[in-house]
Scaffold this motif. Structure first.
Motif, PDB file in Angstrom:
ATOM      1  N   VAL A 146       0.866  -1.181   0.000  1.00  0.00           N
ATOM      2  CA  VAL A 146       0.000   0.000   0.000  1.00  0.00           C
ATOM      3  C   VAL A 146       0.903   1.232   0.000  1.00  0.00           C
ATOM      4  O   VAL A 146       1.759   1.376   0.873  1.00  0.00           O
ATOM      5  CB  VAL A 146      -0.937   0.025   1.231  1.00  0.00           C
ATOM      6  N   ILE A 147       0.703   2.087  -0.988  1.00  0.00           N
ATOM      7  CA  ILE A 147       1.499   3.304  -1.120  1.00  0.00           C
ATOM      8  C   ILE A 147       0.584   4.502  -0.910  1.00  0.00           C
ATOM      9  O   ILE A 147      -0.421   4.658  -1.597  1.00  0.00           O
ATOM     10  CB  ILE A 147       2.181   3.365  -2.497  1.00  0.00           C
ATOM     11  N   MET A 148       0.939   5.312   0.070  1.00  0.00           N
ATOM     12  CA  MET A 148       0.150   6.494   0.390  1.00  0.00           C
ATOM     13  C   MET A 148       0.470   7.599  -0.625  1.00  0.00           C
ATOM     14  O   MET A 148       1.617   7.778  -1.022  1.00  0.00           O
ATOM     15  CB  MET A 148       0.494   7.016   1.787  1.00  0.00           C
ATOM     16  N   LEU A 149      -0.572   8.328  -1.036  1.00  0.00           N
ATOM     17  CA  LEU A 149      -0.439   9.482  -1.925  1.00  0.00           C
ATOM     18  C   LEU A 149      -0.920  10.711  -1.168  1.00  0.00           C
ATOM     19  O   LEU A 149      -2.013  10.691  -0.607  1.00  0.00           O
ATOM     20  CB  LEU A 149      -1.304   9.315  -3.173  1.00  0.00           C
ATOM     21  N   SER A 150      -0.103  11.747  -1.146  1.00  0.00           N
ATOM     22  CA  SER A 150      -0.540  12.944  -0.442  1.00  0.00           C
ATOM     23  C   SER A 150       0.168  14.184  -0.954  1.00  0.00           C
ATOM     24  O   SER A 150       1.296  14.116  -1.422  1.00  0.00           O
ATOM     25  CB  SER A 150      -0.251  12.807   1.059  1.00  0.00           C
ATOM     26  N   SER A 151      -0.509  15.311  -0.828  1.00  0.00           N
ATOM     27  CA  SER A 151       0.132  16.579  -1.131  1.00  0.00           C
ATOM     28  C   SER A 151       0.918  17.061   0.086  1.00  0.00           C
ATOM     29  O   SER A 151       1.739  17.959  -0.011  1.00  0.00           O
ATOM     30  CB  SER A 151      -0.905  17.623  -1.545  1.00  0.00           C
ATOM     31  N   LYS A 152       0.682  16.442   1.239  1.00  0.00           N
ATOM     32  CA  LYS A 152       1.429  16.771   2.454  1.00  0.00           C
ATOM     33  C   LYS A 152       2.755  16.017   2.440  1.00  0.00           C
ATOM     34  O   LYS A 152       2.799  14.836   2.128  1.00  0.00           O
ATOM     35  CB  LYS A 152       0.648  16.350   3.703  1.00  0.00           C
ATOM     36  N   ASP A 153       3.818  16.708   2.803  1.00  0.00           N
ATOM     37  CA  ASP A 153       5.138  16.083   2.754  1.00  0.00           C
ATOM     38  C   ASP A 153       5.836  16.159   4.114  1.00  0.00           C
ATOM     39  O   ASP A 153       7.054  16.134   4.193  1.00  0.00           O
ATOM     40  CB  ASP A 153       5.981  16.763   1.668  1.00  0.00           C
ATOM     41  N   GLY A 154       5.058  16.248   5.179  1.00  0.00           N
ATOM     42  CA  GLY A 154       5.651  16.400   6.501  1.00  0.00           C
ATOM     43  C   GLY A 154       6.099  15.092   7.123  1.00  0.00           C
ATOM     44  O   GLY A 154       5.616  14.014   6.785  1.00  0.00           O
ATOM     45  N   LEU A 155       7.013  15.187   8.050  1.00  0.00           N
ATOM     46  CA  LEU A 155       7.536  14.024   8.759  1.00  0.00           C
ATOM     47  C   LEU A 155       6.426  13.308   9.526  1.00  0.00           C
ATOM     48  O   LEU A 155       6.354  12.081   9.533  1.00  0.00           O
ATOM     49  CB  LEU A 155       8.647  14.472   9.719  1.00  0.00           C
ATOM     50  N   PHE A 156       5.522  14.069  10.155  1.00  0.00           N
ATOM     51  CA  PHE A 156       4.410  13.471  10.902  1.00  0.00           C
ATOM     52  C   PHE A 156       3.513  12.643   9.985  1.00  0.00           C
ATOM     53  O   PHE A 156       3.106  11.536  10.335  1.00  0.00           O
ATOM     54  CB  PHE A 156       3.583  14.566  11.592  1.00  0.00           C
TER      55      PHE A 156
END
Length: 151
Positions: free
Chosen positions: A99-109
């Motif tokens: 499962v690969i997450m896709l996000s516009s957020k690139d934060g460590l959290f």
């Protein structure tokens, strides 16, 4: 900031372009634009593509379609990507499905939270055809090996 290559990819043999035609990829995203872009990129490389609008839609389709690899958006209504990934990974039949997450957020959290629910990699949007296909080549080989062990 880590590069796309540093986002949790495992050093494993990759599938050839010919082998991609045997791969079934699910893309879960509430954005029609993202779903269609991913579908175009993946189909042009020969993959079979299953689309889902949200986590509930995806969970119903996963049991029927048995994808080799799953891309899931984090920010979705009803059932977000973290919850969807967690439910997939808790199911004995699908826990080894990448499962690969896709996000516009690139934060460590955000990355850490993705790891906590069992995601295998984290890609930031907008993604390119190259990053999607690279992930498929890497993780589908792992998925096939795991499926063969399970069967």
């Amino acid at each position: 900031m880590p590069s796309q290559e540093d986002q949790g990819q495992v050093s494993q043999p990759k599938l050839s372009v010919e082998q991609l035609s045997t791969i079934k990829v699910m893309v879960i995203d509430d954005s029609n634009t993202i779903r269609r872009s991913a579908e175009i990129f993946l189909k042009s490389s020969g993959c079979e593509v299953i689309l889902a609008e949200d986590g509930f839609d995806a969970l119903a389709k996963i049991s029927n379609e048995h994808p080799d690899i799953i891309f899931v958006d984090i920010m979705m209504p009803r059932l977000d990507g973290y919850q969807t990934c967690s439910l997939i990974k808790r199911n004995a039949r699908y826990k080894s499905t990448p499962v690969i997450m896709l996000s516009s957020k690139d934060g460590l959290f955000d990355r850490a939270r993705g790891r906590m629910v069992g995601s295998d990699q984290y890609l930031t949007k907008p993604f390119t055809q190259e990053t999607l296909i690279d992930a498929v080549q890497t993780y589908a080989a792992i998925s096939r090996t795991n499926q063969q062990k399970a069967d």
